[in-house]
Enzyme design. Structure first.
Site, mmCIF file in Angstrom:
data_model
loop_
_atom_site.group_PDB
_atom_site.id
_atom_site.type_symbol
_atom_site.label_atom_id
_atom_site.label_comp_id
_atom_site.label_asym_id
_atom_site.label_seq_id
_atom_site.Cartn_x
_atom_site.Cartn_y
_atom_site.Cartn_z
ATOM 1 N N CYS B 195 0.843 -1.191 0.000
ATOM 2 C CA CYS B 195 0.000 0.000 0.000
ATOM 3 C C CYS B 195 0.878 1.239 0.000
ATOM 4 O O CYS B 195 1.682 1.436 0.908
ATOM 5 C CB CYS B 195 -0.932 0.045 1.209
ATOM 6 N N LYS B 230 0.341 -9.531 -2.824
ATOM 7 C CA LYS B 230 0.153 -8.479 -3.833
ATOM 8 C C LYS B 230 1.422 -7.651 -3.961
ATOM 9 O O LYS B 230 1.906 -7.082 -2.981
ATOM 10 C CB LYS B 230 -1.027 -7.596 -3.426
#
Lengths: 282, 385
Positions: B195, B230
């Site tokens: 993120c 991810k």
């Protein structure tokens, strides 16, 4: 909430750079004042987000709605150029509406510039319900003042301009104290700074007017914040604007700070009781 | 710790489909008959892009299923390879009135942290050329909130829900995953180590192979849930990191997260976003995402899930050809929430028209060496939450 195409019937420039468009969208005519639609621009525009617009007016008899917007970028520019017959996908109606207390007979509406689009439908609703409506409208100059011909005759329409070229010379919020005692409820939409000023004014209203709250209020306990009842009890309700992603509450992009944590303008709003918003974020 | 069973069901023999490929593991199909004739259209071969002529029977026979955790058979078999990306679909309920969530391959929910987070100051989103910037800042009710509020709902769904997990330290990731492990309704974990929008959003784990490997291994030790990691594109060489993640025991890799960027508010002469920095997504990042998928697919053997600017069947096909076993649709949902469903139907029709019996045969066609990456068949294996 439904996702359907709406056909542009007519559009015109009502003010410099501001357009009023009528769409054939029967599925949206159930909307209430304060709710909005999320309008898609076509693929070839290269724009990846929809555009949220307040439902300016709805006409259930003809199944049409209007939206009122200012050209501020590529999306609205494209929209302004689109011709009658263009079909746009509209997601809506979205958001929570203004809540008028059934006992309120005198409604004061305050609109700053394009904020008129946020309260315009409330004018129609209130008049249909037999309420007295005063609309205070603030603009930078006379050329930007919303044409009174687009309002019902029953409305008392008072204008303020920043440069004094029409009506009161100064911010529209200066007019509010004159109506403070008359109004049962105040509904506002416009720039954040204007709404903040109104919220500060509203906070001192009870003391100024000598309103005493005695005993238990009708309806029992104080309603939980965020509910329709809480908004119905509030003297000031505001409709906020924010850049949006999904407009259904999934992306958390349109969040503003509330007194009880972050709130989504698209889902918990766009209408809030003034007390639900943190006007001076830390 | 919940164990998941591979459920073997009888495979209905379809007219145009030659049937499951024989495997050593125990897929029991009907007795092997002479392989059915492959459809004539297959002579054209996959890889061309004819406009799909929808043939109802043939389209219905196309196998779109994909196994995102081949190392744990039967735990994360999706009915189709189209997922919705984390952060764009909330918790699966927000779009419920306009999208049939049950038709999706899987749902990746909003990033979840140990403690509730209020997120970044507004404004948080803005449109940019062919894309958007967001800096939500991982606003979420915390893992307990997610487990209490949403998991019971998810447990009743056919569509698997993959919980996206974020944290500031390895301990936090581990604590969140421990809490999620064994909760009914949670089908898998997507580890968000990338993120870009919070000071410590785990991005430090995505930029060096040791960090990525250690956080993946730590999480792997505490759960048997399928684990997808991810990747961030904001790194020098994504292949090294992908390999480290594979070695640490991840079941799949999803790529890519957003690219870091800023927008300027011209009238006010300051950064537009409340957090200054935001993550860029949308068609603008598609070429970057394709490059990362192409590289990662060659570097690892586990399935790669492509994310980045997918807004149509054509985009999805490109990702499959580049080596993605499945795709996640993100930003495109905001413009049109029905995009994922239309990609699924389009893919079915495309395979039927191209004579491809299973969508997984399209995976990796553009890679050097062609079909090397075709994952094993999962025909007959059904997802059972």
């Amino acid at each position: 909430m439904r996702l359907l195409a709406a056909e542009l019937i007519e559009g015109r420039e009502i003010l410099p750079g501001q357009f009023l468009q009528t769409y054939d969208a029967p599925h949206l005519t159930s909307a209430r004042a304060g709710q909005f639609v999320h309008v898609r621009t076509p693929d070839y525009t290269g724009l990846v987000l929809r555009r949220p617009f307040s439902l300016n007016t709805v006409d259930r008899a003809s199944g049409t709605i209007t939206i009122h917007f200012r050209v501020t970028g590529k999306g609205t520019e494209w929209l302004a150029r689109s011709r009658a017959g263009e079909r746009l996908e509209m997601l809506g109606p979205l958001g929570r509406p203004f809540e008028v207390d059934p006992r309120s007979q005198h409604l004061l509406l305050v609109a700053g510039g394009l904020g008129i689009a946020g309260v315009r439908l409330l004018v129609d609703e209130a008049i249909a319900a037999g309420r007295a409506v005063t609309l205070l409208f603030g603009a930078a100059r006379a050329a930007d003042v919303y044409p009174s011909a687009l309002l019902p005759d029953e409305v008392e329409y008072v204008v303020a301009t920043d440069d004094g070229s029409l009506g009161h010379h100064g911010p529209v919020t200066e007019l509010v104290p004159d109506y403070e005692a008359w109004a049962d409820q105040l509904f506002a939409c416009g720039p954040f700074a204007m709404l903040r000023t109104l919220a500060h004014q509203a906070a001192g209203r009870d003391a100024r007017l000598g309103v005493a709250r005695l005993g238990r209020r009708r309806g029992g306990r104080t309603p939980a914040p965020g509910t329709a009842r809480a908004r119905r009890r509030a003297w000031l309700q505001v409709a906020l604007e924010q850049h949006m992603g999904c407009a259904v509450g999934a992306c958390l992009g349109c969040v503003v700070w509330g007194t009880a944590g972050p709130v989504r303008v698209c889902r918990e709003g766009p209408v809030f009781a003034a007390g639900e918003i943190a006007w001076e974020p830390a | 710790m919940k164990t998941k069973r591979r459920v073997v069901t009888a495979v209905t023999r379809r007219r145009d489909y030659p049937g499951p490929r024989p495997r050593k593991s125990a897929i029991v199909g009907p007795p092997k008959t002479a392989p059915a004739r492959r459809p004539a259209a297959s002579a054209a071969g996959p890889g061309r892009d004819p406009i799909p002529a929808v043939d109802g029977v043939r389209a219905a026979a196309v196998d779109l299923s994909v196994d995102l955790a081949p190392g744990r058979p039967g735990t994360l078999v999706l009915r189709n390879p189209v997922l919705v990306a984390s952060g764009t679909f909330g918790y699966g309920i927000e779009y419920g009135e306009v999208v049939d969530v049950e038709a999706l391959g899987a749902i990746c929910c909003k990033g979840t942290t140990l403690k509730p987070r209020a997120g970044n100051p507004p404004p948080r989103v803005t449109e940019t050329p062919a894309g958007m910037l967001n800096s939500i800042g991982l606003q979420n009710p915390g893992v307990d909130g997610v487990v209490e509020r949403y998991a019971p709902l998810w447990a009743g769904w056919q569509v698997p829900v993959i919980v996206n997990v974020a944290g500031e330290s390895i301990e936090e990731y581990v604590a969140v995953v421990r809490r999620l492990d064994g909760v009914p309704g949670i089908a898998g974990i997507e580890l968000n180590i990338s993120c870009p929008n919070v000071g410590k959003g785990g991005i430090q784990f995505a930029v060096d192979p040791e960090g990525a490997g250690s956080v993946t291994a730590a999480v792997r030790r505490v759960t048997d849930l399928p684990l997808m990691v991810k990747l961030s594109p904001n790194v020098a060489d994504v292949r090294v990191i992908a390999r480290a993640i594979e070695e640490a025991g991840a079941d799949a890799i999803s790529a890519i997260n957003t690219l870091s960027g800023i927008a300027i508010d011209r009238p006010n002469r300051r950064p537009f976003l409340g957090n200054v920095y935001g993550g860029l997504s949308g068609p603008a990042i598609k070429p970057v995402a394709l490059r990362v998928v192409y590289e990662v697919a060659q570097a690892v053997r586990i399935p790669v899930v492509g994310i980045g600017g997918i807004a149509s069947l054509e985009d999805a096909l490109e990702f499959l050809y580049a080596g993605a076993a499945a795709v996640q649709v993100g930003t495109a949902i905001f413009a049109d929430p029905t995009v994922p469903l239309r990609i699924i139907e389009g893919l079915r029709a495309f395979c039927a028209a191209a004579g491809v019996p299973a969508a997984r045969e399209l995976v990796g066609l553009a890679l050097p060496g062609g079909r090397r990456r075709t994952p094993p068949s999962v025909q007959g294996v059904e997802y059972r939450p």
